[in-house]
Enzyme design. Structure first.
Site, mmCIF file in Angstrom:
data_model
loop_
_atom_site.group_PDB
_atom_site.id
_atom_site.type_symbol
_atom_site.label_atom_id
_atom_site.label_comp_id
_atom_site.label_asym_id
_atom_site.label_seq_id
_atom_site.Cartn_x
_atom_site.Cartn_y
_atom_site.Cartn_z
ATOM 1 N N CYS A 101 10.114 47.379 5.796
ATOM 2 C CA CYS A 101 11.455 47.492 5.440
ATOM 3 C C CYS A 101 11.922 48.846 5.422
ATOM 4 C CB CYS A 101 11.664 46.884 4.077
ATOM 5 S SG CYS A 101 13.326 46.901 3.127
ATOM 6 N N CYS A 198 10.028 40.823 -1.985
ATOM 7 C CA CYS A 198 11.040 40.442 -2.533
ATOM 8 C C CYS A 198 11.707 39.254 -2.229
ATOM 9 C CB CYS A 198 12.281 41.568 -2.301
ATOM 10 S SG CYS A 198 12.522 41.733 -0.549
#
Length: 369
Positions: A101, A198
């Site tokens: 990410c 997440c």
């Protein structure tokens, strides 16, 4: 400077944004919408991208007194992080989605958009330090608080990305950040840190992978065997295992010496998972590709002494890194052996506190008996 402050909804990014304002920058807060289906942002999830997090980030921006926007990067996040996570596990490897990410979203897609909109840099709440060099460049270093140091997951950033980044918390212990947040009136001062992936709302990554990959051949199950090939049990998919794993093996036959077994190898095509004693996990050589250099690269066909970190918050291992003539692969000879190292993980190279760069592990060579 005009700064975009990436605000996750936690205490670190809120204080980082406040410090950027205090330093005299023109700051705009942004929160990343990373789910293509907003209903998948489950209330009470333990990651960092829930509806509550978005609301917390907005409230923090209001207290700080900066503009706030939500940027939708859900399609890019799905392809570059979520699909990569699934494909890497399906291939019998172990990914790090937070590192991916940072590489593909926070310091690529976000930074590119920020620069296109006329901003100069992106500020985040990561615990790492940037230090200028004599030639006008910048180096990435470990945070002062080694217990919170996040330089490992930033080891994928290149020189351009580092030049347009700010890490305002790099010199500050975490507890001091919480006290500062409380003094600033930020309601996230006591908010717990996020620890989970997440996009896996309940923290059950194996269950999430089973739902996504369970009907995708060849991930429908197989045998758990010892090094001699004796079948010790069965499993529902290789995605539920990683090299070095000890718990959750559910073996039907104990080892003859009574010692625990660990995952030694994962073969996704046949669905075979091989287990054995811990000493068989000792790795003395690592091969890796896709090197990314944080500042000045190591020269092709060169050899350098480094320390190597092989997982987030893991130990450092002394080693010697050899860069191939094309500069496309590296081979790391470990002076201090490492245990439970899996292809797919990142090998992040350090010289002192400085992050030299990183590469993705493709293979390991274990110490022979």
């Amino acid at each position: 400077m005009k700064i975009v402050a990436a605000m996750s909804g936690g205490v670190d990014s809120a204080v980082a944004a406040a410090r950027a304002v205090e330093a005299g920058h023109e700051v705009t807060g942004i929160h990343l919408a990373l789910s293509r289906n907003p209903q998948s942002y489950r209330s009470g999830a333990r990651g960092c991208c829930t509806i509550e997090d978005s609301n917390d980030a907005r409230r923090a921006a209001d207290v700080i007194g900066i503009p706030f926007y939500v940027w939708d990067l859900s399609d890019r996040f799905h392809q570059d992080v979520v699909v990569d996570f699934m494909d890497t596990y399906a291939a019998g490897q172990t990914p790090n989605p937070c590192l991916r990410c940072n590489e593909k979203i926070k310091f690529a897609a976000v930074l590119d958009r920020a620069l296109a909109l006329g901003f100069d840099a992106v500020a985040t709440g990561h615990y790492a330090r940037l230090e200028p060099t004599a030639d006008g460049g910048v180096e990435l270093h470990r945070a002062a608080d080694h217990g919170k140091d996040q330089s490992y997951v930033l080891g994928v950033l290149d020189d351009r990305q580092l030049r347009h980044s700010l890490f305002p918390l790099g010199d500050t212990p975490k507890e001091q950040v919480r006290r500062e947040a409380a003094a600033r009136g930020l309601l996230v001062a006591d908010k717990p840190d996020s620890h989970d992936i997440c996009f896996v709302a309940d923290g059950d990554s194996t269950g999430w992978l089973r739902e996504k990959l369970g009907d995708r051949a060849p991930n429908q199950g197989g045998a758990i065997v010892d090094e001699a090939g004796e079948v010790l049990g069965e499993h529902q998919g290789t995605y539920g295992f990683t090299i070095g794993q000890r718990k959750g093996l559910r073996l039907g036959k104990p080892a003859a010496d009574g010692k625990p077994r660990f995952v030694l190898d994962i073969e996704p095509v046949s669905g075979t998972v091989t287990v054995g004693p811990r000493e068989r996990l000792a790795v003395e050589r690592i091969r890796a590709d896709r090197p990314r250099w944080c500042g000045a690269p190591l020269a092709p066909a060169s050899t350098s002494e480094v320390t190597v970190q092989l997982r987030a918050h893991g130990d450092e291992h002394r080693g010697v890194v050899h860069v191939d003539a094309a500069g496309e692969t590296v081979e790391i000879e470990l002076i201090d052996p490492a245990f439970g190292i899996a292809p797919g993980q990142a090998a992040v190279l350090y010289q002192g506190s400085r992050v030299v760069g990183s590469a993705t592990i493709t293979a390991t060579e274990r110490i022979t008996a």
